[in-house]
Structure formats: C-alpha cells, structure tokens
Motif scaffolding. Structure first.
Motif: not given
Length: 167
Positions: A110-138
């Motif tokens: 992503l750093a090589a092929r996209t602008d910083e905004g696109e790369a940041g949005a994709y990476k943040h989305w991945l972390v959000d997926i992990a965050e939602q999964v780990v917080g979904a069930a105790s």
C-alpha cells in the motif's frame, strides 16, 4: 472490448489484489483464534467480523469499498442473514504469525502503490475488524458468565496487528 478487473484501476496485479482481498477475512479468523472461546462465542466473533467487513462497502475510501464489496460477493452478506463458516486453524499461533506477516506485506504494498489516505483507511479497517472480533464475546468465565471482554492474547494480537500496520 474486454472489461478489465476492478483491481487494475487501483494499479494492483492479480496476486496483490488477492493479498488485499484475503487479508480482512484472515484478520477476522486470527483475531477469533487468538483465544479459544467455544463455538457460540466464535460464531459471535465471526458475525461481528463479517459485519465490519461488510460495512467497509460504505467506506469513503474507494479501495476499502472495493475490497469489502468483493469479499461480501465471495463469502456472503450478513444483511441477507448469511454467515461465515467457523474456521479453526490447526495451529493458531502459526496462523496468527502468518496473518501478521501478510499484513506487513500489505502495508509495504500500500505504501508503494496508493496514497497515504487510501493506505491508512485500509489499515485502519483491518484493525477495526480485529477490534470488533475480539470485543464481540467475552473469553473465559463459566456458562457464559464472567470472563474478560478482551483476553490478553486477543489484545496482544490486535496490538501487534496495529503495530505491524503502523495504524
């Protein structure tokens, strides 16, 4: 005239697009596998992850929206009541390391092929997926009572993913 695949508009090869499309579901599986929770909790985690992936279709980032749209077209739409099959890696620790390695590859790509905004949005989305999964069930507890909302191993995976992606 032959219609070009959507990913060519972003400047990615088929293999690179495969990495970017495969990673969100792999992050979901790894975040869920970070702690052995039992079938019911794992299903809740999968549902939360798929909903977060599907929500990416509404992203302001064209890259995230395209990747999310492709994933949903392949695995199903939670809004239509579709669910992911529960995937339990035979070696969760090795799987987590593999996912973190692919996340690192994606960050470099992503750093090589996209602008910083696109790369940041994709990476943040991945972390959000992990965050939602780990917080979904105790995790832990007895008969669904007690336990930690996010276990230490789940927190470690989410934090390592964030570090790898510099998000």
């Amino acid at each position: 005239m032959i219609e070009q695949p959507a990913y060519t508009g972003f400047g990615f090869s088929d293999v690179e697009w495969g990495l970017l499309v495969g990673l969100p579901q792999s992050v979901l599986t790894a975040a869920s596998a970070a702690e052995s929770d039992g079938t019911r909790r794992t299903m809740a985690e999968n549902a939360a992850g798929l909903e977060t992936i599907a929500a990416g279709r509404e992203s302001a980032s064209p890259l995230v929206a395209a990747v999310a749209g492709e994933i949903v077209s392949r695995v199903g739409d939670p809004e239509a009541g579709e669910e992911l099959p529960v995937i339990a890696p035979s070696d969760p620790r090795a799987y987590l390391e593999d996912v973190l390695g692919r996340a690192r590859e994606a960050a470099v790509l992503l750093a090589a092929r996209t602008d910083e905004g696109e790369a940041g949005a994709y990476k943040h989305w991945l972390v959000d997926i992990a965050e939602q999964v780990v917080g979904a069930a105790s995790s832990g507890g007895i008969l669904g009572l007690g336990g930690d909302v996010v276990s230490d191993s789940e927190r470690r995976f989410r934090d390592r993913l964030s570090q790898v992606l510099n998000d």
